[in-house]
Design an enzyme around this catalytic site. Sequence first.
Site, PDB file in Angstrom:
ATOM      1  N   GLY A  46       0.776  -1.181   0.019  1.00 21.97           N
ATOM      2  CA  GLY A  46      -0.020   0.053  -0.044  1.00 21.97           C
ATOM      3  C   GLY A  46       0.790   1.275   0.109  1.00 21.97           C
ATOM      4  O   GLY A  46       2.156   1.097   0.456  1.00 21.97           O
ATOM      5  N   GLN A  51       3.402   9.932   1.274  1.00 16.10           N
ATOM      6  CA  GLN A  51       4.564   9.112   1.618  1.00 16.10           C
ATOM      7  C   GLN A  51       5.400   9.550   0.345  1.00 16.10           C
ATOM      8  O   GLN A  51       6.750   9.346   0.530  1.00 16.10           O
ATOM      9  CB  GLN A  51       4.450   7.846   1.501  1.00 16.10           C
ATOM     10  N   CYS A  94       6.003  -0.317   7.607  1.00 11.80           N
ATOM     11  CA  CYS A  94       5.542   1.008   6.693  1.00 11.80           C
ATOM     12  C   CYS A  94       6.804   1.148   5.893  1.00 11.80           C
ATOM     13  O   CYS A  94       7.806   1.292   6.396  1.00 11.80           O
ATOM     14  CB  CYS A  94       5.313   2.139   7.599  1.00 11.80           C
ATOM     15  N   LEU A  95       6.465   1.374   4.607  1.00 12.56           N
ATOM     16  CA  LEU A  95       7.530   2.109   3.771  1.00 12.56           C
ATOM     17  C   LEU A  95       8.394   3.045   4.554  1.00 12.56           C
ATOM     18  O   LEU A  95       9.488   3.638   3.950  1.00 12.56           O
ATOM     19  CB  LEU A  95       7.239   2.240   2.385  1.00 12.56           C
ATOM     20  N   HIS A 136      -4.326   1.347   7.915  1.00 11.02           N
ATOM     21  CA  HIS A 136      -2.900   1.721   7.849  1.00 11.02           C
ATOM     22  C   HIS A 136      -2.696   2.958   6.999  1.00 11.02           C
ATOM     23  O   HIS A 136      -2.089   4.052   7.453  1.00 11.02           O
ATOM     24  CB  HIS A 136      -2.069   0.793   7.744  1.00 11.02           C
ATOM     25  N   GLU A 137      -3.123   2.797   5.852  1.00  6.47           N
ATOM     26  CA  GLU A 137      -3.147   3.902   4.907  1.00  6.47           C
ATOM     27  C   GLU A 137      -3.848   5.099   4.933  1.00  6.47           C
ATOM     28  O   GLU A 137      -3.506   6.215   4.890  1.00  6.47           O
ATOM     29  CB  GLU A 137      -3.506   3.373   3.504  1.00  6.47           C
ATOM     30  N   HIS A 140      -2.176   7.534   7.229  1.00 10.25           N
ATOM     31  CA  HIS A 140      -1.375   8.160   6.608  1.00 10.25           C
ATOM     32  C   HIS A 140      -1.991   9.806   6.185  1.00 10.25           C
ATOM     33  O   HIS A 140      -1.257  10.835   6.172  1.00 10.25           O
ATOM     34  CB  HIS A 140      -0.722   7.678   5.471  1.00 10.25           C
TER      35      HIS A 140
HETATM   36  O1  GNR Z   1       4.052  -2.786   2.613  1.00 10.33           O
HETATM   37  C1  GNR Z   1       3.425  -2.684   3.459  1.00 10.33           C
HETATM   38  N1  GNR Z   1       3.007  -3.673   4.264  1.00 10.33           N
HETATM   39  C2  GNR Z   1       2.047  -3.779   5.416  1.00 10.33           C
HETATM   40  C3  GNR Z   1       2.014  -4.706   6.242  1.00 10.33           C
HETATM   41  C4  GNR Z   1       1.147  -4.664   7.097  1.00 10.33           C
HETATM   42  C5  GNR Z   1       0.406  -3.579   7.650  1.00 10.33           C
HETATM   43  C6  GNR Z   1       0.363  -2.884   6.774  1.00 10.33           C
HETATM   44  C7  GNR Z   1       1.364  -2.512   5.730  1.00 10.33           C
HETATM   45  S1  GNR Z   1       1.397  -1.153   4.645  1.00 10.33           S
HETATM   46  C8  GNR Z   1       3.095  -1.053   3.921  1.00 10.33           C
HETATM   47  C9  GNR Z   1       3.245  -0.140   2.967  1.00 10.33           C
HETATM   48  C10 GNR Z   1       2.889   1.001   3.594  1.00 10.33           C
HETATM   49  O2  GNR Z   1       3.832   1.898   4.305  1.00 10.33           O
HETATM   50  N2  GNR Z   1       1.680   1.626   3.385  1.00 10.33           N
HETATM   51  O3  GNR Z   1       1.847   3.033   3.717  1.00 10.33           O
HETATM   52 NI    NI Z   2       2.705   2.967   5.724  1.00 12.22          NI
END
Ligand code: GNR
Ligand code: NI
Length: 172
Positions: A46, A51, A94-95, A136-137, A140
Amino acid sequence: MSIKKILTEPNKILRQISKPVEKVGKYEQNLMDDMLDTMYAADGIGLAAIQIGIPKRIIVMDISWHKAEKKPMYFVNPIIREKDKEKSIYEEGCLSVPNQFAEVERPRNCEVEYINYDGKKELLKAEGLLATCIQHEMDHLEGILFIDYLSKLKKSMIIKKLLKNRPDRIVV
Ligand code: GNR
Ligand code: NI
């Protein structure tokens, strides 16, 4: 289509609140294409526009296992319509918080209303990894990172590691 640089914590830009998109036009579609390229290149499932430094309420996702068969998803101006009372715990990464992982508890299922790539309104019932990822997204978009849910100690340990591992850190 191009791959953009992903911002990493600590960075004030990641704490901005993203602005709603007024209309899905060529610019927004091009942005979504770039976001998807960037996400695949970074091996993520995601990515939110903030980001890559763009404070717009746009998310791309692909939670399919086999990346040979891509299943991209696009969410513009997403709103959570319903959240499950039941919670589930997932190990998140998270990236923007590279190489750090921790368990986070969130509502297990949720219903999301959003605008798709073609500018049409859609409703999605999400569960499992899909529900975790969309929440999670959407965090952000509010300037929230998963590490904000951890204890102060865990969070500060992670930030310390990130500062130490910065590729641009000057070592004397
Ligand atoms: O790549 C991602 N893996 C992930 C694993 C578990 C819960 C959420 C994520 S999102 C993350 C990519 C990211 O940072 N998206 O904002
Ligand atoms: Ni993230």
